[in-house]
Design an enzyme around this catalytic site. Structure first.
Site, mmCIF file in Angstrom:
data_model
loop_
_atom_site.group_PDB
_atom_site.id
_atom_site.type_symbol
_atom_site.label_atom_id
_atom_site.label_comp_id
_atom_site.label_asym_id
_atom_site.label_seq_id
_atom_site.Cartn_x
_atom_site.Cartn_y
_atom_site.Cartn_z
ATOM 1 N N TYR A 1 -1.878 -0.861 10.247
ATOM 2 C CA TYR A 1 -1.992 -1.264 8.844
ATOM 3 C C TYR A 1 -0.784 -0.775 8.046
ATOM 4 O O TYR A 1 -0.120 -1.553 7.345
ATOM 5 C CB TYR A 1 -3.284 -0.708 8.251
ATOM 6 C CG TYR A 1 -3.467 -1.002 6.784
ATOM 7 C CD1 TYR A 1 -4.011 -2.219 6.368
ATOM 8 C CD2 TYR A 1 -3.099 -0.077 5.802
ATOM 9 C CE1 TYR A 1 -4.177 -2.501 5.013
ATOM 10 C CE2 TYR A 1 -3.262 -0.347 4.460
ATOM 11 C CZ TYR A 1 -3.799 -1.558 4.063
ATOM 12 O OH TYR A 1 -3.957 -1.837 2.731
ATOM 13 N N SER B 1 0.846 -1.190 0.000
ATOM 14 C CA SER B 1 0.000 0.000 0.000
ATOM 15 C C SER B 1 0.880 1.237 0.000
ATOM 16 O O SER B 1 1.977 1.229 0.572
ATOM 17 C CB SER B 1 -0.902 0.016 1.241
ATOM 18 O OG SER B 1 -1.529 1.269 1.411
#
Length: 250
Positions: A154, A140
């Site tokens: 995350y 990401s």
């Protein structure tokens, strides 16, 4: 060239759409996820549109590490080898540290990194035996900096995955092993993991967002920010802007 592609976390979101788009290119698919009923519906959809594409399904919770090795090898035996493994399964639960959400932050870290480590191990055992293959990890853009609130654990787990992927690539270079290694770093692409997030700037719809991912994967890019616009520019800025500005993205 027709490829045998294994995708984890294929029952929803980016994994589900990658399966559709790789099927459209004529590739055979080994799909796994916890929700087999969702996989069955996807297989039926693909069979109706692309009857010549082979699709095999298996239930898999990637946090069951023994099952990861077993399922990957079952797929390998069934397909007579694997050409590409896409480590896609992930999770985004959690919140600011110290607010009572440790169990969710821990689960996100375990799913996005420890389970990914198991998937990479299982894939590379197969690829090393074949002396060929393409390992793809889905990280990401949030991995580029520390992020607040639900993105904290995350982003950290995805940063760990970026470094793991680069370490694997270094291993391949050092040994001269002909295994391609790619790390795909999506920006904001609409999926189940962020479906409740509203008013996010630069959010891209699922189909065009995944199309950019598939293109980068097929080109075997070492690292790719996707979609290229605006994320190549934003990635450059994210690495350099003050944290007080970057944190607004979280």
């Amino acid at each position: 060239m027709r490829k045998r592609i294994l995708i984890t976390g294929a029952s929803s979101g980016l994994g589900e759409e990658m399966a559709r788009q790789f099927a459209a290119k004529g590739h055979d698919l080994a799909l796994c996820a916890r929700r087999v009923e969702r996989l069955e519906a996807l297989k039926t959809e693909i069979a109706e549109k692309y009857p010549n594409v082979k699709v095999s399904l298996k239930a898999l919770d990637v946090n069951d590490h023994d099952a990861v090795f077993r399922v990957f090898n079952e797929f390998k035996d069934e397909f007579g080898g694997l050409d590409r493994v896409i480590v896609n399964a992930g999770m985004g639960k959690g919140g600011s540290l110290g607010t009572g959400l440790f169990k969710y932050n821990k689960l996100t870290a375990e799913t996005n990194f420890i389970a990914a480590l198991a998937q990479c191990e299982a894939a590379l055992e197969i690829f090393r035996a074949q002396n060929d293959g393409h390992l793809v990890t889905i990280s990401s853009v949030s991995a580029l900096r520390g992020m607040p609130r639900a993105l904290g654990a995350y982003a950290a787990s995805k940063a760990a995955l970026v470094n793991l992927t680069e370490g694997i690539r270094a291993d391949m270079l050092r040994s001269g092993t002909p295994i391609a290694v790619s790390c795909i770093m999506p920006g904001f692409i609409r999926s189940e993991i962020n479906e409740k997030v509203k008013n996010t700037p630069f959010m891209c719809d699922t189909v065009p967002g995944v199309k950019s991912m598939v293109q980068a994967i097929d080109k075997e890019k070492k690292t790719a920010y996707v979609p290229g616009w605006p994320w190549n520019l934003l990635a450059f800025l994210i690495k350099r802007l003050p944290l007080r500005i970057v944190m607004k993205m979280g």
